[in-house]
Design a protein around this motif. Structure first.
Motif, PDB file in Angstrom:
ATOM      1  N   GLY A   1     -11.590  10.719  -2.775  1.00  0.00           N
ATOM      2  CA  GLY A   1     -11.828  12.424  -3.708  1.00  0.00           C
ATOM      3  C   GLY A   1     -10.071  12.395  -4.396  1.00  0.00           C
ATOM      4  N   ALA A   2     -10.242  12.867  -5.383  1.00  0.00           N
ATOM      5  CA  ALA A   2      -8.705  13.098  -5.966  1.00  0.00           C
ATOM      6  C   ALA A   2      -8.126  14.473  -4.509  1.00  0.00           C
ATOM      7  N   LEU A   3      -8.905  15.268  -4.324  1.00  0.00           N
ATOM      8  CA  LEU A   3      -7.674  16.184  -2.895  1.00  0.00           C
ATOM      9  C   LEU A   3      -8.205  16.137  -2.213  1.00  0.00           C
ATOM     10  N   ASP A   4      -8.142  14.983  -1.484  1.00  0.00           N
ATOM     11  CA  ASP A   4      -7.823  13.824  -0.632  1.00  0.00           C
ATOM     12  C   ASP A   4      -6.255  14.011   0.368  1.00  0.00           C
ATOM     13  N   ASP A   5      -6.058  13.848   0.849  1.00  0.00           N
ATOM     14  CA  ASP A   5      -3.945  14.389   1.663  1.00  0.00           C
ATOM     15  C   ASP A   5      -3.238  13.262   0.258  1.00  0.00           C
ATOM     16  N   PRO A   6      -2.129  14.111  -0.835  1.00  0.00           N
ATOM     17  CA  PRO A   6      -1.335  12.995  -1.632  1.00  0.00           C
ATOM     18  C   PRO A   6      -1.054  12.346  -2.032  1.00  0.00           C
ATOM     19  N   PRO A   7      -0.144  11.930  -0.487  1.00  0.00           N
ATOM     20  CA  PRO A   7       0.309  10.878  -0.055  1.00  0.00           C
ATOM     21  C   PRO A   7      -0.847   9.487  -0.592  1.00  0.00           C
ATOM     22  N   LEU A   8      -1.938   9.680   0.471  1.00  0.00           N
ATOM     23  CA  LEU A   8      -2.578   9.035   0.697  1.00  0.00           C
ATOM     24  C   LEU A   8      -3.142   8.775  -1.102  1.00  0.00           C
ATOM     25  N   VAL A   9      -3.911   9.183  -1.367  1.00  0.00           N
ATOM     26  CA  VAL A   9      -4.096   9.277  -3.136  1.00  0.00           C
ATOM     27  C   VAL A   9      -2.771   8.423  -3.693  1.00  0.00           C
ATOM     28  N   ALA A  10      -1.993   9.400  -3.941  1.00  0.00           N
ATOM     29  CA  ALA A  10      -0.858   8.630  -4.679  1.00  0.00           C
ATOM     30  C   ALA A  10      -0.417   6.437  -4.428  1.00  0.00           C
ATOM     31  N   SER A  11      -0.458   6.608  -2.971  1.00  0.00           N
ATOM     32  CA  SER A  11      -0.342   5.092  -1.978  1.00  0.00           C
ATOM     33  C   SER A  11      -1.975   4.165  -3.074  1.00  0.00           C
ATOM     34  N   MET A  12      -3.353   4.833  -2.543  1.00  0.00           N
ATOM     35  CA  MET A  12      -3.821   4.594  -3.644  1.00  0.00           C
ATOM     36  C   MET A  12      -4.190   4.195  -5.190  1.00  0.00           C
ATOM     37  N   ARG A  13      -3.609   4.877  -5.395  1.00  0.00           N
ATOM     38  CA  ARG A  13      -3.238   4.204  -7.000  1.00  0.00           C
ATOM     39  C   ARG A  13      -2.077   3.664  -7.256  1.00  0.00           C
ATOM     40  N   GLU A  14      -1.269   3.587  -6.501  1.00  0.00           N
ATOM     41  CA  GLU A  14      -0.367   2.466  -6.584  1.00  0.00           C
ATOM     42  C   GLU A  14      -1.340   1.623  -6.238  1.00  0.00           C
ATOM     43  N   ALA A  15      -1.863   1.221  -4.881  1.00  0.00           N
ATOM     44  CA  ALA A  15      -1.953  -0.375  -4.247  1.00  0.00           C
ATOM     45  C   ALA A  15      -2.930  -0.877  -5.808  1.00  0.00           C
ATOM     46  N   VAL A  16      -4.006   0.061  -5.949  1.00  0.00           N
ATOM     47  CA  VAL A  16      -4.554  -0.111  -6.914  1.00  0.00           C
ATOM     48  C   VAL A  16      -4.059  -0.824  -8.213  1.00  0.00           C
ATOM     49  N   LYS A  17      -2.784  -0.158  -9.301  1.00  0.00           N
ATOM     50  CA  LYS A  17      -2.755  -1.128 -10.556  1.00  0.00           C
ATOM     51  C   LYS A  17      -1.326  -1.853  -9.771  1.00  0.00           C
ATOM     52  N   ALA A  18      -0.883  -2.382  -8.292  1.00  0.00           N
ATOM     53  CA  ALA A  18      -0.614  -3.617  -8.478  1.00  0.00           C
ATOM     54  C   ALA A  18      -1.490  -4.826  -8.373  1.00  0.00           C
ATOM     55  N   LEU A  19      -2.800  -4.111  -7.226  1.00  0.00           N
ATOM     56  CA  LEU A  19      -3.780  -5.416  -7.624  1.00  0.00           C
ATOM     57  C   LEU A  19      -3.640  -6.202  -8.683  1.00  0.00           C
ATOM     58  N   GLN A  20      -4.261  -4.628  -9.603  1.00  0.00           N
ATOM     59  CA  GLN A  20      -5.187  -5.145 -11.314  1.00  0.00           C
ATOM     60  C   GLN A  20      -3.759  -5.689 -12.061  1.00  0.00           C
TER      61      GLN A  20
END
Length: 207
Positions: A9-28
């Motif tokens: 969810g985009a409105l989840d805890d901001p650090p969690l969302v940010a780290s998820m986006r970073e992890a996805v980019k790094a893995l891809q």
């Protein structure tokens, strides 16, 4: 790299969302098969409307029950089990997943984004890590961080219990002895997993 499907969810805890986006980019960027579904206007919750898509993805990404390699990073022992391995005891450096207090040293961060990065680095450094790989016959290689003890569950197909089992941790031999099979171990493992594809006849605990 293990394929992954993440719903956030985009409105989840901001650090969690940010780290998820970073992890996805790094893995891809490394060529990993990662599907990331971010839901605008939604926070931390279950998303039943997204289950059909996730289940369809899973149907095309079945994983073998006993992979040669397992990896775990966690802050809670209830999340420490992976296939045929499990973290059983942390060392004193591991902190809870949501600590009440963070001891961030150094100069104050320049921005909230920097503070969030510092928090993630703090948590990463104080998590338990166990990376285990099946080597040759009866050989297990492990990398461990902040782990005081872990278990290895042995199946009769991949391990020959008429010979010693050897475990190397962080480049050093930690265990090499004969291991006996046990009906009690087999029944206990089946009662826990209810999976006929994972029938463990013995287990060892490595300190």
């Amino acid at each position: 790299v293990l394929p992954a499907y993440q719903i956030e969810g985009a409105l989840d805890d901001p650090p969690l969302v940010a780290s998820m986006r970073e992890a996805v980019k790094a893995l891809q960027a490394k060529g990993a098969d990662v599907t990331y579904v971010e839901l605008p206007g939604r926070g931390h919750a279950a998303y039943p409307d997204q289950y059909p898509g996730a289940l369809a993805w899973m149907a095309n990404h079945a994983r073998g029950p006993l992979p040669r390699k397992t990896f775990c990073r966690c802050h809670d022992l209830k999340y420490g089990r992976r296939a045929w391995t499990a973290i059983t005891i942390f060392d004193d450096q591991v902190v809870p997943e949501n600590p009440k207090k963070l001891s961030l040293k150094g100069k104050p961060p320049d921005s909230k984004e920097q503070l969030d990065r510092d928090k993630r680095q703090y948590m990463l450094a104080r998590s338990a890590l166990l990376d285990v790989e099946l080597g040759g016959v009866n050989q297990v290689k492990a990398k461990a961080q902040h782990v005081r003890e872990f278990a290895v569950y042995l199946d009769a197909d991949r391990f020959d219990l008429s010979k010693p089992v050897k475990v190397v941790v962080n480049g050093r031999k930690a265990f090499e002895v004969m291991v006996e099979s046990s009906v009690e171990t087999l029944m206990r493992a089946f009662a826990r997993d209810l999976d006929r594809r994972r029938l463990f006849v013995a287990e060892i605990h490595v300190k």
